[in-house]
Design an enzyme around this catalytic site. Structure first.
Site, short mmCIF file in Angstrom:
data_model
loop_
_atom_site.label_atom_id
_atom_site.label_comp_id
_atom_site.label_asym_id
_atom_site.label_seq_id
_atom_site.Cartn_x
_atom_site.Cartn_y
_atom_site.Cartn_z
N PHE A 54 0.85 -1.20 0.00
CA PHE A 54 0.00 0.00 0.00
C PHE A 54 0.88 1.24 0.00
O PHE A 54 1.78 1.37 0.83
CB PHE A 54 -0.93 0.03 1.22
CG PHE A 54 -1.87 1.20 1.18
CD1 PHE A 54 -2.99 1.18 0.34
CD2 PHE A 54 -1.64 2.34 1.95
CE1 PHE A 54 -3.84 2.28 0.26
CE2 PHE A 54 -2.50 3.44 1.88
CZ PHE A 54 -3.60 3.40 1.04
N ASP A 104 9.29 2.66 1.28
CA ASP A 104 8.16 3.43 1.80
C ASP A 104 8.07 3.16 3.30
O ASP A 104 7.55 2.14 3.74
CB ASP A 104 6.88 2.98 1.08
CG ASP A 104 5.66 3.74 1.57
OD1 ASP A 104 5.74 4.37 2.65
OD2 ASP A 104 4.62 3.68 0.89
N LYS A 108 3.03 10.18 8.19
CA LYS A 108 2.38 9.74 9.43
C LYS A 108 2.93 10.40 10.70
O LYS A 108 2.49 11.47 11.07
CB LYS A 108 2.42 8.22 9.51
CG LYS A 108 1.50 7.59 8.45
CD LYS A 108 1.00 6.25 8.88
CE LYS A 108 0.17 5.54 7.84
NZ LYS A 108 -1.26 5.78 7.96
#
Ligand SMILES: Cc1ncc(COP(=O)(O)O)c(C=O)c1O
Length: 388
Positions: free
Chosen positions: A129, A214, A243
């Site tokens: 993702f 990532d 995040k």
């Protein structure tokens, strides 16, 4: 919420949170909850951390925005701080994980082009993702999320995660970059076999492709190392962060080795809000808290304890993860009901699929809060497990 003017992209719970402190949240009725999700792995330093709140308030009272037409102190300072943490990587700041991935993809194609490589393809992992914008969604290896929006961006190949042979077969001279999560978060905390990231590193080096990691979900201490790839002792060429970076304010960063970063020239890429003074000040305070409060080590130790407690609680389930990014996979589809009942019992939890719970609590969660959370969880989950 039938009368809402929000687009129906989410199905929010009826609970309305109004405040928080550390790993605790309080709803509009004054009820307290232990947070094991941290706003989807964002609130690593906890909710309303006083040092982060103060940094935001101070900077907001001075200067909020001037755009990247001008240098601002906090952004420069933050880039220096991240360079110190990453042996000198340079940063491009943006506003989300997906944007950090977009920047990384553009950078990789430009890097290949100016180095005379006719290489535009990206190799990514099945179930991975990377976000919802078109480039990031094209990199995402989840057909159900992609199908409604086809056609996607061309040039993406997906291979099974953790499978070195499949990766080797997919990598050729036409590959600009391999893009992987060091641990797949949204897929249900899938930890690849040891050696996978080193193999990816070597395979990229073999053809001159870049390795993009990532670390949007895994970065900044969550897995018990500043960055999850450090568990394997390798370095990526490009790394995406977001995040936890700005303690809850929207901020992403695409970092690259200086030689790769210099592929971008003025005008190649941009973001109006990226690296703004307030989010940069928040990020500097967040990194300070992670460092001075020893949260990277705390994540490692607390994570080990969490995993062993969960494994003891449900010997038949699969417990996996690293640091405070942990999942429990049950043999039946009980996760959604457990999440709902846990919320009623004062516990914020998240399911990544119908049979898998994900734990990504604030790294500041105390042992007592974890004791309470696990006691509640055991009660709630056992009630669900015995009726299914
Ligand atoms: C590994 C990874 N990359 C990218 C993203 C997208 O981040 P954002 O929602 O900030 O765009 C996420 C979000 O969950 C993620 O887990």
């Amino acid at each position: 919420m039938n009368d809402s003017y929000l687009m129906p992209t989410y199905k929010p719970s009826a609970v309305r949170f109004v405040s928080g402190r550390g790993a605790m949240l309080v709803d509009s009725e004054g009820r307290e909850y232990i947070d094991l999700v941290a706003g989807l792995a964002v609130a690593s330093v906890g909710h309303a951390h006083p040092r982060v709140a103060e940094a935001i308030a101070k900077q907001a009272a001075k200067l909020v925005h001037v755009s990247n037409l001008f240098e601002t102190g906090p952004q420069e300072e933050l880039a220096t701080r991240l360079a110190d943490l990453t042996s000198g990587m340079k940063s491009f700041f943006c506003n989300s994980g997906a944007e950090a991935v977009e920047a990384a993809l553009k950078l990789a194609r430009k890097h290949a082009r100016i180095n005379g490589r006719d290489a535009t393809r990206f190799v990514c992992a099945t179930d991975g993702f990377h976000g919802r914008t078109f480039g990031a969604l094209s990199a995402t290896g989840q057909p159900a999320k992609q199908a409604p929006f086809a056609p996607l961006v061309g040039g993406f190949t997906h291979v099974p995660y953790g499978d070195i042979a499949a990766l080797a077969q997919a990598i050729d001279d036409d590959v600009a970059a391999v893009l992987l999560e060091p641990i797949q978060g949204e897929a249900g905390v899938i930890v690849p076999p040891h050696g996978y990231l080193s193999a990816a590193r070597a395979l990229c080096d073999g053809v001159g492709a870049l390795l993009i990691l990532d670390e949007v979900q895994t970065g900044l201490g969550r897995t018990g190392a500043w960055f999850a790839h450090q568990h394997e002792g390798i370095d990526p060429d490009v790394m995406c962060l977001a995040k936890a970076l700005a303690g809850g304010l929207p901020m992403g960063a695409c970092l690259a080795r200086p030689e790769v970063a210099s592929s971008f020239v003025p005008g190649d890429h941009a973001s109006t809000f990226g690296g703004g003074p307030v989010q940069s000040a928040a990020a500097l305070a967040t990194l300070d808290v992670i460092e001075t409060d020893g949260l990277v080590y705390r994540a490692l130790v607390t994570g080990r304890r969490l995993m062993s407690d969960l494994a003891n609680m449900w010997p038949g389930a699969e417990v996996r993860g690293r640091g405070l990014l942990v999942a429990v996979e049950f043999s039946s589809d009980v996760a959604t009901e457990i999440v709902e009942r846990a919320l009623e019992a004062g516990l914020v939890l998240n399911a990544t699929s119908p049979n898998t719970l994900r734990f990504a609590p604030p790294l500041v969660i105390t042992n007592e809060q974890l004791d309470d959370a696990l006691a509640t969880l055991e009660e709630v989950a056992d009630a669900v497990l015995t009726t299914t």
